[in-house]
Design an enzyme around this catalytic site. Structure first.
Site, PDB file in Angstrom:
ATOM      1  N   MET A 106      -9.069   7.995  -0.032  1.00 18.97           N
ATOM      2  CA  MET A 106      -9.895   8.394   1.121  1.00 18.97           C
ATOM      3  C   MET A 106     -10.403   9.815   0.920  1.00 18.97           C
ATOM      4  SD  MET A 106      -7.538   6.944   4.204  1.00 18.97           S
ATOM      5  CE  MET A 106      -6.714   5.351   4.104  1.00 18.97           C
ATOM      6  N   SER A 135       0.850  -1.199   0.000  1.00 15.54           N
ATOM      7  CA  SER A 135       0.000   0.000   0.000  1.00 15.54           C
ATOM      8  C   SER A 135       0.877   1.239   0.000  1.00 15.54           C
ATOM      9  CB  SER A 135      -0.891   0.005   1.236  1.00 15.54           C
ATOM     10  OG  SER A 135      -1.454   1.294   1.379  1.00 15.54           O
ATOM     11  N   MET A 152     -12.272   4.296  -0.516  1.00 14.61           N
ATOM     12  CA  MET A 152     -12.932   4.527   0.777  1.00 14.61           C
ATOM     13  C   MET A 152     -13.585   5.900   0.678  1.00 14.61           C
ATOM     14  SD  MET A 152      -9.875   2.989   3.117  1.00 14.61           S
ATOM     15  CE  MET A 152      -8.736   3.149   1.745  1.00 14.61           C
ATOM     16  N   ASP A 210      -6.599  -6.613   4.315  1.00 15.87           N
ATOM     17  CA  ASP A 210      -5.981  -5.290   4.370  1.00 15.87           C
ATOM     18  C   ASP A 210      -5.997  -4.738   5.786  1.00 15.87           C
ATOM     19  OD1 ASP A 210      -5.115  -2.706   3.858  1.00 15.87           O
ATOM     20  OD2 ASP A 210      -6.854  -2.138   2.640  1.00 15.87           O
ATOM     21  N   ASP A 233      -4.830   3.500  -1.879  1.00 15.95           N
ATOM     22  CA  ASP A 233      -5.913   3.833  -0.948  1.00 15.95           C
ATOM     23  C   ASP A 233      -6.448   5.232  -1.233  1.00 15.95           C
ATOM     24  OD1 ASP A 233      -6.108   1.548   0.857  1.00 15.95           O
ATOM     25  OD2 ASP A 233      -4.049   2.043   1.418  1.00 15.95           O
ATOM     26  N   HIS A 248      -1.272  -1.396  -4.191  1.00 16.76           N
ATOM     27  CA  HIS A 248      -2.532  -1.066  -3.520  1.00 16.76           C
ATOM     28  C   HIS A 248      -2.611   0.446  -3.313  1.00 16.76           C
ATOM     29  CE1 HIS A 248      -6.031  -2.076  -1.001  1.00 16.76           C
ATOM     30  NE2 HIS A 248      -5.616  -1.138  -0.165  1.00 16.76           N
ATOM     31  N   MET A 297     -11.482  -6.110   5.495  1.00 20.26           N
ATOM     32  CA  MET A 297     -10.710  -5.141   6.279  1.00 20.26           C
ATOM     33  C   MET A 297     -10.376  -5.759   7.632  1.00 20.26           C
ATOM     34  SD  MET A 297     -10.163  -2.370   4.507  1.00 20.26           S
ATOM     35  CE  MET A 297      -9.292  -1.569   5.845  1.00 20.26           C
ATOM     36  N   HIS A 315      -8.444   0.962  -3.986  1.00 22.22           N
ATOM     37  CA  HIS A 315      -9.354   0.732  -2.857  1.00 22.22           C
ATOM     38  C   HIS A 315     -10.058   2.054  -2.531  1.00 22.22           C
ATOM     39  CE1 HIS A 315      -9.581  -0.385   1.747  1.00 22.22           C
ATOM     40  NE2 HIS A 315     -10.767  -0.266   1.192  1.00 22.22           N
TER      41      HIS A 315
HETATM   42  C1  DX5 Z   1      -6.431   1.436   5.682  1.00 20.94           C
HETATM   43  C2  DX5 Z   1      -5.987   1.096   4.295  1.00 20.94           C
HETATM   44  C3  DX5 Z   1      -4.844   0.180   4.219  1.00 20.94           C
HETATM   45  C4  DX5 Z   1      -3.569   0.679   4.840  1.00 20.94           C
HETATM   46  C5  DX5 Z   1      -2.929  -0.516   5.483  1.00 20.94           C
HETATM   47  O1  DX5 Z   1      -7.654   2.073   5.625  1.00 20.94           O
HETATM   48  O2  DX5 Z   1      -7.041   0.514   3.563  1.00 20.94           O
HETATM   49  O3  DX5 Z   1      -4.607  -0.228   2.877  1.00 20.94           O
HETATM   50  O4  DX5 Z   1      -2.676   1.233   3.924  1.00 20.94           O
HETATM   51  O5  DX5 Z   1      -1.835  -0.093   6.215  1.00 20.94           O
HETATM   52  P1  DX5 Z   1      -1.067  -1.092   7.190  1.00 20.94           P
HETATM   53  O6  DX5 Z   1      -0.542  -2.218   6.342  1.00 20.94           O
HETATM   54  O7  DX5 Z   1       0.013  -0.222   7.755  1.00 20.94           O
HETATM   55  O8  DX5 Z   1      -2.050  -1.556   8.216  1.00 20.94           O
HETATM   56 ZN    ZN Z   2      -6.527  -0.335   1.577  1.00 17.51          ZN
END
Ligand code: DX5
Ligand code: ZN
Length: 220
Positions: free
Chosen positions: A36, A7, A67, A174, A34, A32, A136, A65
């Site tokens: 947000m 990620s 969110m 994840d 993310d 990956h 998750m 991903h």
């Molecule tokens: C959290 C994200 C993850 C995050 C995971 O909301 O969806 O992808 O990057 O980070 P680690 O591996 O540090 O838990």
């Molecule tokens: Zn993620």
């Protein structure tokens, strides 16, 4: 095959090119990404222009991903920016079935993500249409959180549900995964592993990626 999806949430945002190339050269299969929005989760990352900019630096699978609230509004933009897989949260979709079909109509893969407290029954009637389910194992919004143990039985249960369909559907996990606990996650049934801080906060991210891939090899 089990895929590693480092990620980039934990990467150097001032030098994403360097970290994208590191992921590529170290041999991780997916990246990956993310996204947000500060509404669905209490954090903001970046949008399609940044995805498009990093797309030029690797041919690896872009695993996006989302969110974000009302993801339908942005799916096309992320597709055009270079996403190969788009995952939406079941909790954000008013018409989940329609959203899944929309992603697939673009010719890319569709995933649905479930939060730690969201029941697997959310997948009823859409599971067979999916390319991936994202479990998750932390509450979404931040990297560096601790793995929630109840995720293990949830992964096992999902694995049985997928086997019953006879389809090839990835189980991505994840949050809070490191070299110490990834073996248990794979044993439960995961086929795609996300790792953010375990990779980028380690002394040698390249070596850490290789160590993950070695564990995947041994578990085959
Ligand atoms: C959290 C994200 C993850 C995050 C995971 O909301 O969806 O992808 O990057 O980070 P680690 O591996 O540090 O838990
Ligand atoms: Zn993620």
């Amino acid at each position: 095959m089990i895929k590693l999806a480092p990620s980039i949430l934990a990467a150097d945002f001032a030098n994403l090119q360097k970290d994208i190339e590191l992921i590529d050269k170290a041999g991780a299969q997916w990246v990956h990404i993310d996204i947000m929005d500060g509404h669905y989760v209490p954090n903001i990352t970046f949008g399609p222009p940044v995805v498009k900019a990093i797309r030029r630096h690797t041919d690896r699978v872009f695993d996006v991903h989302l969110m974000i609230e009302d993801p339908d509004r942005y799916i096309k933009d992320f597709y055009e920016a270079g996403a190969d897989i788009i995952t939406v949260h079941a909790e954000t979709c008013t018409h989940l079935h329609r959203t899944v079909q929309y992603i697939k109509s673009l010719g890319i893969k569709a995933g649905v993500s479930l939060n730690p407290a969201t029941d697997l029954s959310q997948l009823n009637y859409v599971l067979e249409d999916l390319d991936m389910v994202l479990i998750m194992s932390v509450n979404p919004g931040f990297g560096g959180q601790s793995f929630i143990e109840s995720s293990i039985s949830k992964i096992e249960e999902l694995d049985s549900m997928i086997k019953a369909t006879g389809k090839d559907i990835d189980i991505q996990v994840d949050g809070g995964i490191g070299l110490d606990n990834v073996g248990r996650v794979i044993e439960a049934g995961a086929t795609s592993i996300v790792a953010g801080s375990a990779v980028f906060n380690s002394d040698d991210p390249t070596e850490t990626i290789k160590s993950f891939l070695e564990i995947f090899e041994e578990s085959r």
